[in-house]
Design an enzyme around this catalytic site. Structure first.
Site, short mmCIF file in Angstrom:
data_model
loop_
_atom_site.label_atom_id
_atom_site.label_comp_id
_atom_site.label_asym_id
_atom_site.label_seq_id
_atom_site.Cartn_x
_atom_site.Cartn_y
_atom_site.Cartn_z
N ASP A 126 36.50 48.86 37.97
CA ASP A 126 37.87 48.38 37.74
C ASP A 126 38.07 47.95 36.29
O ASP A 126 37.25 47.20 35.75
CB ASP A 126 38.10 47.19 38.69
CG ASP A 126 39.55 46.80 38.83
OD1 ASP A 126 40.34 47.08 37.91
OD2 ASP A 126 39.88 46.20 39.87
N HIS A 174 41.17 46.59 35.05
CA HIS A 174 42.34 45.72 34.88
C HIS A 174 41.90 44.39 34.23
O HIS A 174 41.24 43.59 34.86
CB HIS A 174 43.01 45.45 36.23
CG HIS A 174 43.64 46.67 36.84
ND1 HIS A 174 42.95 47.52 37.66
CD2 HIS A 174 44.90 47.17 36.72
CE1 HIS A 174 43.76 48.50 38.04
NE2 HIS A 174 44.96 48.32 37.49
C1 B12 Z 1 48.65 47.17 34.17
C2 B12 Z 1 48.11 47.95 35.34
C3 B12 Z 1 47.21 48.98 35.07
C4 B12 Z 1 46.69 49.29 33.68
C5 B12 Z 1 45.55 48.29 33.38
C6 B12 Z 1 45.46 47.98 31.89
C7 B12 Z 1 44.36 46.97 31.63
N1 B12 Z 1 43.36 47.36 30.84
O1 B12 Z 1 44.40 45.87 32.18
C8 B12 Z 1 46.20 50.76 33.84
C9 B12 Z 1 47.36 51.70 33.55
C10 B12 Z 1 45.00 51.17 33.03
C11 B12 Z 1 45.94 50.81 35.35
C12 B12 Z 1 45.10 51.71 35.95
C13 B12 Z 1 44.92 51.81 37.32
N2 B12 Z 1 45.61 51.13 38.26
CO1 B12 Z 1 46.74 49.60 37.87
N3 B12 Z 1 48.06 48.29 37.71
C14 B12 Z 1 48.51 47.65 36.67
C15 B12 Z 1 49.62 46.66 37.13
C16 B12 Z 1 50.98 47.32 36.83
C17 B12 Z 1 49.60 45.27 36.53
C18 B12 Z 1 48.23 44.56 36.59
C19 B12 Z 1 48.34 43.32 35.74
O2 B12 Z 1 47.92 43.31 34.59
N4 B12 Z 1 48.96 42.25 36.30
C20 B12 Z 1 49.20 41.00 35.58
C21 B12 Z 1 48.08 40.00 35.88
C22 B12 Z 1 48.40 38.67 35.17
O3 B12 Z 1 48.05 39.76 37.26
P1 B12 Z 1 46.81 40.15 38.16
O4 B12 Z 1 46.04 41.23 37.52
O5 B12 Z 1 47.31 40.34 39.54
O6 B12 Z 1 45.89 38.84 38.13
C23 B12 Z 1 46.32 37.60 38.65
C24 B12 Z 1 46.08 37.43 40.17
O7 B12 Z 1 45.81 38.65 40.84
C25 B12 Z 1 44.95 36.47 40.26
N5 B12 Z 1 43.56 36.97 40.28
C26 B12 Z 1 43.06 38.14 39.86
N6 B12 Z 1 41.73 38.14 39.98
C27 B12 Z 1 41.37 36.94 40.49
C28 B12 Z 1 40.12 36.41 40.79
C29 B12 Z 1 40.05 35.11 41.28
C30 B12 Z 1 38.71 34.52 41.64
C31 B12 Z 1 41.24 34.35 41.47
C32 B12 Z 1 41.18 32.96 41.98
C33 B12 Z 1 42.49 34.90 41.16
C34 B12 Z 1 42.54 36.18 40.68
O8 B12 Z 1 45.08 35.67 39.10
C35 B12 Z 1 45.48 36.53 38.01
C36 B12 Z 1 46.19 35.69 36.97
O9 B12 Z 1 47.38 35.12 37.49
C37 B12 Z 1 49.33 46.58 38.67
C38 B12 Z 1 50.55 46.33 39.56
C39 B12 Z 1 50.92 44.88 39.62
N7 B12 Z 1 52.18 44.61 39.44
O10 B12 Z 1 50.03 44.03 39.81
C40 B12 Z 1 48.71 47.95 38.95
C41 B12 Z 1 47.71 48.09 40.09
C42 B12 Z 1 46.77 46.92 40.12
N8 B12 Z 1 46.99 49.30 39.73
C43 B12 Z 1 46.69 50.03 40.75
C44 B12 Z 1 45.95 51.25 40.68
C45 B12 Z 1 45.81 52.02 41.98
C46 B12 Z 1 45.40 51.71 39.49
C47 B12 Z 1 44.56 52.97 39.30
C48 B12 Z 1 43.49 53.21 40.37
C49 B12 Z 1 45.55 54.14 39.21
C50 B12 Z 1 44.92 55.50 39.12
N9 B12 Z 1 45.01 56.24 40.21
O11 B12 Z 1 44.36 55.83 38.10
C51 B12 Z 1 43.94 52.76 37.91
C52 B12 Z 1 42.58 52.08 37.97
C53 B12 Z 1 41.81 52.27 36.71
C54 B12 Z 1 40.60 51.39 36.71
N10 B12 Z 1 39.42 51.99 36.51
O12 B12 Z 1 40.70 50.18 36.86
C55 B12 Z 1 47.23 49.45 42.05
C56 B12 Z 1 46.13 48.86 42.94
C57 B12 Z 1 46.41 49.17 44.40
C58 B12 Z 1 45.79 48.21 45.36
N11 B12 Z 1 44.82 47.38 45.02
O13 B12 Z 1 46.24 48.19 46.47
C59 B12 Z 1 48.30 48.44 41.52
C60 B12 Z 1 48.51 47.22 42.43
C61 B12 Z 1 49.63 49.25 41.39
C62 B12 Z 1 50.18 49.66 42.72
N12 B12 Z 1 51.16 48.94 43.25
O14 B12 Z 1 49.75 50.62 43.29
N13 B12 Z 1 46.66 49.84 35.98
#
Ligand code: B12
Length: 146
Positions: A13, A15
């Site tokens: 992953d 992200h």
């Molecule tokens: C930006 C993004 C990308 C970027 C990532 C860029 C980068 N280097 O970070 C790119 C375009 C590269 C990408 C690729 C992929 N992505 Co993407 N991506 C996103 C997106 C739009 C936003 C993620 C993000 O940055 N959120 C903002 C941060 C602040 O929030 P967060 O990550 O959720 O983290 C917060 C919480 O989750 C929590 N949290 C997270 N981890 C932890 C751990 C602990 C212990 C705790 C307490 C809390 C916690 O706290 C964080 C801070 O508030 C999401 C959709 C979404 N809206 O979430 C999809 C998403 C995560 N991606 C997804 C997918 C499928 C992929 C790919 C597999 C797509 C593909 N087929 O190629 C690839 C994977 C590549 C890889 N090897 O990882 C899916 C995952 C599906 C699922 N899990 O059900 C999502 C949900 C989109 C969707 N709706 O389908 N992605």
């Protein structure tokens, strides 16, 4: 003394945004954060926890493969002698329709707490302070000296 947590994104992953926010939040709350970044293996988590004597291992997963990536993780931690609280959070299952089911899955894999992607960092910080029995005065000292 500041408490140390190891943080990273498991498996393949990539992200990075979530753990960057978590690193900042846990640091601001007075923890020493060892951020292993993205694409971290189970062994790298375990080795870092040992090297830094971490009290918590925080695993992030966003891309929907967390369950596969975490198979055997607790056994790897145990094999390295890691005695730490383990949390996991993020988008832990594809769709994540039923989070209670997801929570059960990851608790069965040995995680102490399971968080969804709506979790605010403050919620996880509050949970960790409770789990590590960190008092307000200890945390204030750590925040002032860090
Ligand atoms: C930006 C993004 C990308 C970027 C990532 C860029 C980068 N280097 O970070 C790119 C375009 C590269 C990408 C690729 C992929 N992505 Co993407 N991506 C996103 C997106 C739009 C936003 C993620 C993000 O940055 N959120 C903002 C941060 C602040 O929030 P967060 O990550 O959720 O983290 C917060 C919480 O989750 C929590 N949290 C997270 N981890 C932890 C751990 C602990 C212990 C705790 C307490 C809390 C916690 O706290 C964080 C801070 O508030 C999401 C959709 C979404 N809206 O979430 C999809 C998403 C995560 N991606 C997804 C997918 C499928 C992929 C790919 C597999 C797509 C593909 N087929 O190629 C690839 C994977 C590549 C890889 N090897 O990882 C899916 C995952 C599906 C699922 N899990 O059900 C999502 C949900 C989109 C969707 N709706 O389908 N992605």
């Amino acid at each position: 003394m500041s408490r140390t947590v190891v943080l990273g994104v498991i498996g393949s992953d990539a992200h990075v945004v979530g753990i960057t926010i978590l690193e900042q939040a846990f640091s601001a709350a007075g923890f020493t954060v060892i951020n292993l970044g993205v694409q971290t293996s189970q062994a790298e988590f375990a080795e870092a926890a040992v090297a830094h004597d971490a009290e918590a291992v925080l695993v992030s997963s966003l891309y929907g493969h967390a369950e596969q990536d975490c198979q055997g993780f607790q056994e790897v931690l145990e094999a390295h002698g890691v005695d730490a609280v383990t949390y996991i959070g993020g988008n832990l299952a594809v769709g994540q329709d039923d989070f209670e089911q997801t929570r059960e899955t990851f608790e069965a894999l040995g995680f102490d707490r399971v968080f969804d992607s709506e979790t605010e960092p403050a919620e996880a910080i509050a949970a960790l302070k409770r789990d590590l029995q960190i008092t307000t005065s200890e945390q204030e000292r750590a925040t002032v000296t860090s």
